[in-house]
Motif scaffolding. Structure first.
Motif, PDB file in Angstrom:
ATOM      1  N   ILE A   1       0.645  -1.497  -0.025  1.00 33.54           N
ATOM      2  CA  ILE A   1      -0.035   0.190   0.072  1.00 33.54           C
ATOM      3  C   ILE A   1       0.959   1.274   0.208  1.00 33.54           C
ATOM      4  N   VAL A   2       0.733   1.941  -0.981  1.00 30.37           N
ATOM      5  CA  VAL A   2       1.529   3.239  -1.277  1.00 30.37           C
ATOM      6  C   VAL A   2       1.211   4.649  -0.235  1.00 30.37           C
ATOM      7  N   THR A   3       2.195   4.662   0.653  1.00 29.72           N
ATOM      8  CA  THR A   3       1.626   6.858   1.548  1.00 29.72           C
ATOM      9  C   THR A   3       2.065   7.269   0.522  1.00 29.72           C
ATOM     10  N   SER A   4       2.293   8.360   1.705  1.00 27.69           N
ATOM     11  CA  SER A   4       2.878   9.472   1.383  1.00 27.69           C
ATOM     12  C   SER A   4       3.031  10.489   2.555  1.00 27.69           C
ATOM     13  N   LYS A   5       4.196  10.634   2.932  1.00 31.04           N
ATOM     14  CA  LYS A   5       4.600  11.605   3.451  1.00 31.04           C
ATOM     15  C   LYS A   5       4.236  13.232   4.229  1.00 31.04           C
ATOM     16  N   ILE A   6       3.210  13.332   2.402  1.00 27.77           N
ATOM     17  CA  ILE A   6       2.903  14.525   2.518  1.00 27.77           C
ATOM     18  C   ILE A   6       1.236  14.475   3.734  1.00 27.77           C
ATOM     19  N   LYS A   7       1.064  13.376   2.959  1.00 27.86           N
ATOM     20  CA  LYS A   7      -0.562  13.450   2.766  1.00 27.86           C
ATOM     21  C   LYS A   7      -0.483  11.860   3.710  1.00 27.86           C
ATOM     22  N   PRO A   8      -0.296  11.553   4.519  1.00 30.10           N
ATOM     23  CA  PRO A   8      -0.229  10.126   5.706  1.00 30.10           C
ATOM     24  C   PRO A   8      -1.291   9.483   6.127  1.00 30.10           C
ATOM     25  N   SER A   9      -2.385  10.076   6.321  1.00 31.78           N
ATOM     26  CA  SER A   9      -4.055   8.976   5.879  1.00 31.78           C
ATOM     27  C   SER A   9      -4.570   9.415   4.435  1.00 31.78           C
ATOM     28  N   TRP A  10      -5.870   8.883   4.688  1.00 28.62           N
ATOM     29  CA  TRP A  10      -6.597   8.546   3.726  1.00 28.62           C
ATOM     30  C   TRP A  10      -7.809   8.862   4.568  1.00 28.62           C
ATOM     31  N   TYR A  11      -8.708   9.667   3.086  1.00 28.66           N
ATOM     32  CA  TYR A  11      -9.844  10.055   3.461  1.00 28.66           C
ATOM     33  C   TYR A  11     -11.083  10.041   2.448  1.00 28.66           C
ATOM     34  N   VAL A  12     -12.630   9.710   2.743  1.00 31.02           N
ATOM     35  CA  VAL A  12     -13.554  10.032   1.724  1.00 31.02           C
ATOM     36  C   VAL A  12     -13.501  10.823   0.644  1.00 31.02           C
ATOM     37  N   GLY A  13     -13.305   9.851  -0.719  1.00 28.19           N
ATOM     38  CA  GLY A  13     -12.740  11.072  -1.945  1.00 28.19           C
ATOM     39  C   GLY A  13     -11.648  10.499  -2.510  1.00 28.19           C
ATOM     40  N   ASP A  14     -10.538  10.352  -1.752  1.00 27.12           N
ATOM     41  CA  ASP A  14      -8.891  10.321  -1.739  1.00 27.12           C
ATOM     42  C   ASP A  14      -9.374   9.051  -2.354  1.00 27.12           C
ATOM     43  N   GLN A  15      -7.800   8.640  -3.315  1.00 30.36           N
ATOM     44  CA  GLN A  15      -7.598   6.954  -4.109  1.00 30.36           C
ATOM     45  C   GLN A  15      -6.543   7.175  -3.232  1.00 30.36           C
ATOM     46  N   LEU A  16      -6.669   5.156  -3.668  1.00 31.82           N
ATOM     47  CA  LEU A  16      -5.967   4.559  -2.202  1.00 31.82           C
ATOM     48  C   LEU A  16      -4.696   3.615  -3.762  1.00 31.82           C
ATOM     49  N   GLU A  17      -3.893   3.757  -3.465  1.00 31.66           N
ATOM     50  CA  GLU A  17      -2.526   3.469  -4.109  1.00 31.66           C
ATOM     51  C   GLU A  17      -1.851   1.957  -3.865  1.00 31.66           C
ATOM     52  N   VAL A  18      -1.807   0.914  -5.285  1.00 31.03           N
ATOM     53  CA  VAL A  18      -1.206  -0.330  -4.172  1.00 31.03           C
ATOM     54  C   VAL A  18      -0.035  -0.991  -5.627  1.00 31.03           C
ATOM     55  N   GLN A  19       1.030  -0.947  -4.799  1.00 36.97           N
ATOM     56  CA  GLN A  19       2.185  -1.630  -6.332  1.00 36.97           C
ATOM     57  C   GLN A  19       1.771  -2.840  -6.203  1.00 36.97           C
ATOM     58  N   ILE A  20       2.276  -3.502  -6.548  1.00 38.61           N
ATOM     59  CA  ILE A  20       2.581  -4.949  -7.192  1.00 38.61           C
ATOM     60  C   ILE A  20       3.977  -5.115  -7.999  1.00 38.61           C
ATOM     61  N   GLN A  21       4.722  -5.983  -7.099  1.00 38.80           N
ATOM     62  CA  GLN A  21       5.392  -6.722  -7.528  1.00 38.80           C
ATOM     63  C   GLN A  21       5.870  -7.987  -7.933  1.00 38.80           C
ATOM     64  N   LEU A  22       5.451  -8.242  -9.015  1.00 41.85           N
ATOM     65  CA  LEU A  22       5.874 -10.303  -9.445  1.00 41.85           C
ATOM     66  C   LEU A  22       7.141 -10.994  -9.602  1.00 41.85           C
ATOM     67  N   ARG A  23       7.099 -11.807  -8.214  1.00 42.44           N
ATOM     68  CA  ARG A  23       7.576 -12.989  -8.919  1.00 42.44           C
ATOM     69  C   ARG A  23       8.143 -14.001  -9.232  1.00 42.44           C
ATOM     70  N   ASP A  24       9.207 -14.586 -10.093  1.00 46.35           N
ATOM     71  CA  ASP A  24       9.078 -16.349 -10.133  1.00 46.35           C
ATOM     72  C   ASP A  24       9.034 -16.919  -8.686  1.00 46.35           C
ATOM     73  N   PHE A  25       9.154 -18.888  -9.033  1.00 46.56           N
ATOM     74  CA  PHE A  25       9.289 -19.437  -7.745  1.00 46.56           C
ATOM     75  C   PHE A  25      10.550 -19.971  -7.781  1.00 46.56           C
ATOM     76  N   LYS A  26      11.891 -18.814  -7.981  1.00 49.12           N
ATOM     77  CA  LYS A  26      12.691 -18.829  -7.181  1.00 49.12           C
ATOM     78  C   LYS A  26      13.547 -16.974  -6.672  1.00 49.12           C
ATOM     79  N   GLY A  27      11.969 -16.010  -6.332  1.00 50.82           N
ATOM     80  CA  GLY A  27      11.604 -15.333  -5.798  1.00 50.82           C
ATOM     81  C   GLY A  27      12.941 -13.947  -6.819  1.00 50.82           C
ATOM     82  N   GLN A  28      12.760 -14.335  -7.498  1.00 54.49           N
ATOM     83  CA  GLN A  28      13.131 -12.871  -8.410  1.00 54.49           C
ATOM     84  C   GLN A  28      12.241 -12.385  -9.661  1.00 54.49           C
ATOM     85  N   PRO A  29      12.475 -10.729  -9.026  1.00 59.27           N
ATOM     86  CA  PRO A  29      11.662 -10.408  -9.969  1.00 59.27           C
ATOM     87  C   PRO A  29      10.967 -10.390 -10.712  1.00 59.27           C
ATOM     88  N   LYS A  30       9.810 -10.340 -11.637  1.00 59.85           N
ATOM     89  CA  LYS A  30      10.194 -10.652 -13.084  1.00 59.85           C
ATOM     90  C   LYS A  30       9.879  -9.109 -14.216  1.00 59.85           C
TER      91      LYS A  30
END
Length: 597
Positions: free
Chosen positions: A115-144
């Motif tokens: 979950i991406v957090t912001s130092k400028i605005k550390p809280s979330w409010y109704v009307g904001d947008q939540l951003e989530v970053q996903i890193q996929l990895r393979d079965f060896k644990g290496q980044p795709k």
């Protein structure tokens, strides 16, 4: 001291400058709001599609299904087909690389989301947008290092019976971004699921485009005591022998059967599914479709997966409720920014998120008042003096069955047809109400059905007079997942032309289209009914009917956002939501209040 008039002038300039700055920040990717993100995503998608189109200048019309039998397309239809095929291009595996081993493919267990957090605005409010970053990895644990995986995500709160589907953006480098609108107060949890790895989708693409025989169809030809069962399909190789041509005269929809040895073509009696093809995959490819390992498996959070959403903050952090003019300004600015890039105009601005659940009820975000038709009297009041025609597959039959269970005054007529296939007719003479359901034409993966009961939707629509008291609902997708997309495009085009004719002769007719939905993918189901097939069809469906005076029931987001498990036939609470959405289109003035949080 400056006069009041001068102060007003200066203040107006400052306000205008502030608006321009805000719009510019949004356009370059800062301070995204959930409503404006969809605009920028659409432009990004369009730009990426435009680049792909440049690479496809040598594209030639092709029909992977029966080129020796396919009807020719007009220039207009050919251009449309090319545009649609380009619009659903999916990221492919790196060219020139050897087929990866299982260890090099996407592994949801090693992958993580943050979950991406912001130092400028550390809280979330109704009307904001939540951003989530996903890193996929393979079965060896290496980044795709490349994209193309199919991910689904939702934000939900069991306490509030709330949920919303996330919009997934593939950066094509193993990283993905999911964006959620924040629409209710309190705790909210992020769920991310990998449906298929990019390597599995490469296999599914090959099967869809080149293995039409994954499902076999048959017809029995009968005359007196003599009968023969023959293979049928939308395409048949000519080598085994003569072919009976059952192409529909009005629509030109192709369907063929091998000719019986002893009987004539006009003795065709029924239609049925003849079974699924087996041994479609190599041993290595089979490893890409393991339930609990790399098919519909959750991805865990790197740290927290839950946030607390505060009441809407005051000031300029959140946009006003009515932002249609605001979207238009954003649209104009984005166009201006792209002028120097030689861009052409992208599609009109639209909301990416169609609605969300709160307190168990669906709340659309397109301004349609959503009603709760919780009892027979509410439904009866809405459908009094109405004729409702339901056409499509078994997911539309669910709507008929729901009405049948909720309306005790309906008199159901048994027409001597298979109990799951129909056609079905129900009438309430007291309230002047008619309910009709009929399955669509071939291909239909069903038990046997009389061949003359297989009617093409376009022909059925042409048989309707239409009126302000006529409602038509369509659902056609699930039986086309084993066929190339061109087949689906062709069928939808015929239906669209019939819808246009219906609306031209009876503009008051309401046409409602149900979209596809995700489903459970047990062993081998992915090879025939994968969510990836359905998603591609869903994109084509929406594009084909865009701009027409029709209404959509977004089954895809209704299923993704709900807590019930995915199912080809969504469970009753979701079916109720879909039917309530349709009833809200029919009777908007009778809908109950549906205010946001």
């Amino acid at each position: 001291m400056m006069s009041l008039k001068v102060w007003k002038y200066v203040l107006s300039i400052l306000i205008l400058f502030g608006i321009i700055s805000l719009l510019y920040n949004i356009a370059i990717g800062k301070n995204w709001n959930y409503n404006t993100v969809s605009v920028l995503d659409e432009v990004q998608t369009w730009s990426r599609s435009s680049r792909l189109s440049e690479r496809l200048l040598t594209f030639q019309q092709y029909h992977t299904y029966c080129p020796h039998l396919a009807k020719p397309l007009s220039l207009e239809d050919e251009v449309e087909e090319r545009k649609l095929l380009n619009s659903i291009i999916w990221p492919q595996l790196p060219s020139g690389s050897a087929p990866p081993s299982l260890l090099q493919t996407s592994d949801p267990v090693h992958s993580r989301f943050t979950i991406v957090t912001s130092k400028i605005k550390p809280s979330w409010y109704v009307g904001d947008q939540l951003e989530v970053q996903i890193q996929l990895r393979d079965f060896k644990g290496q980044p795709k290092r490349y994209g193309g995986d199919l991910l689904l995500a939702r934000l939900h709160s069991p306490k509030y019976e709330a949920g919303v589907a996330g919009q997934v953006l593939d950066h094509e480098n193993g990283l993905y971004t999911v964006r959620f609108p924040l629409l209710w107060e309190g705790s909210a949890q992020v769920d991310v699921m990998m449906v298929h790895s990019s390597e599995a989708i490469a296999v599914l693409r090959r099967l869809r485009d080149h293995r039409l025989d994954r499902v076999r169809f048959t017809s029995t030809f009968r005359q007196g005591d003599q009968s023969e069962k023959m293979m049928c399909h939308i395409c048949l190789p000519p080598e085994p022998g003569p072919i009976c041509n059952f192409t529909d005269v009005r629509t030109g929809e192709p369907w063929y059967c091998y000719k019986p040895k002893m009987l004539s073509c006009d003795t065709r009696y029924n239609h049925a599914m003849g079974g699924y093809a087996i041994d479609l995959l190599t041993d290595e490819e089979t490893l890409l479709f393991q339930n609990g390992k790399n098919v519909k498996v959750p991805i865990q959070a790197s740290t927290m997966d839950t946030i607390n959403v505060l009441p809407s903050s005051k000031g300029t952090a959140n946009l006003p409720t009515d932002t249609s003019a605001f979207y238009f300004l954003i649209h104009i600015i984005v166009l201006v920014i792209n002028v120097d890039k030689g861009s052409q105009k992208p599609d009109p601005v639209k909301l990416a998120t169609s609605g969300y659940y709160y307190q168990g009820s669906w709340r659309p975000l397109d301004g349609v008042p959503m009603g709760q038709f919780n009892d027979s009297s509410a439904i009866t009041q809405c459908l009094t003096n109405k004729s409702v025609y339901l056409y499509g597959d078994s997911t539309m039959r669910q709507w008929y069955e729901y009405f049948s269970s909720m309306l005790p005054d309906l008199k159901k007529f048994y027409l001597g047809k298979p109990i799951k296939l129909g056609p079905f007719l129900a009438v309430d003479t007291k309230h002047n109400m008619l309910l009709w359901y009929r399955i669509h034409g071939p291909p239909m993966r069903t038990q046997w059905v009389m061949s003359n009961d297989l009617r093409y939707i376009a022909n059925e629509l042409d048989g309707l007079t239409g009126s302000r008291d006529t409602v038509v609902a369509l659902s056609i997708w699930a039986h086309f997942t084993t066929l190339p997309v061109e087949v689906y495009i062709n069928r939808l085009r015929d239906i669209r032309k019939a819808v246009v004719r219906l609306l031209n002769r009876a503009p008051g007719t309401l046409v409602v289209i149900r979209t596809a939905n995700p489903q459970s993918l047990e062993q081998d189901v992915s090879l025939y009914n994968s969510d990836w097939f359905s998603l591609q069809q869903d994109m084509v469906l929406r594009a084909m009917f865009k701009g027409l005076n029709v209404r959509f029931v977004d089954a895809w987001q209704m299923v993704v956002a709900h807590h019930e498990p995915h199912n080809l036939h969504p469970l009753r609470p979701i079916v109720k939501t879909m039917v309530d959405m349709m009833l809200s289109y029919i009777c908007p003035h009778r809908s109950s209040n549906n205010v946001g949080i």
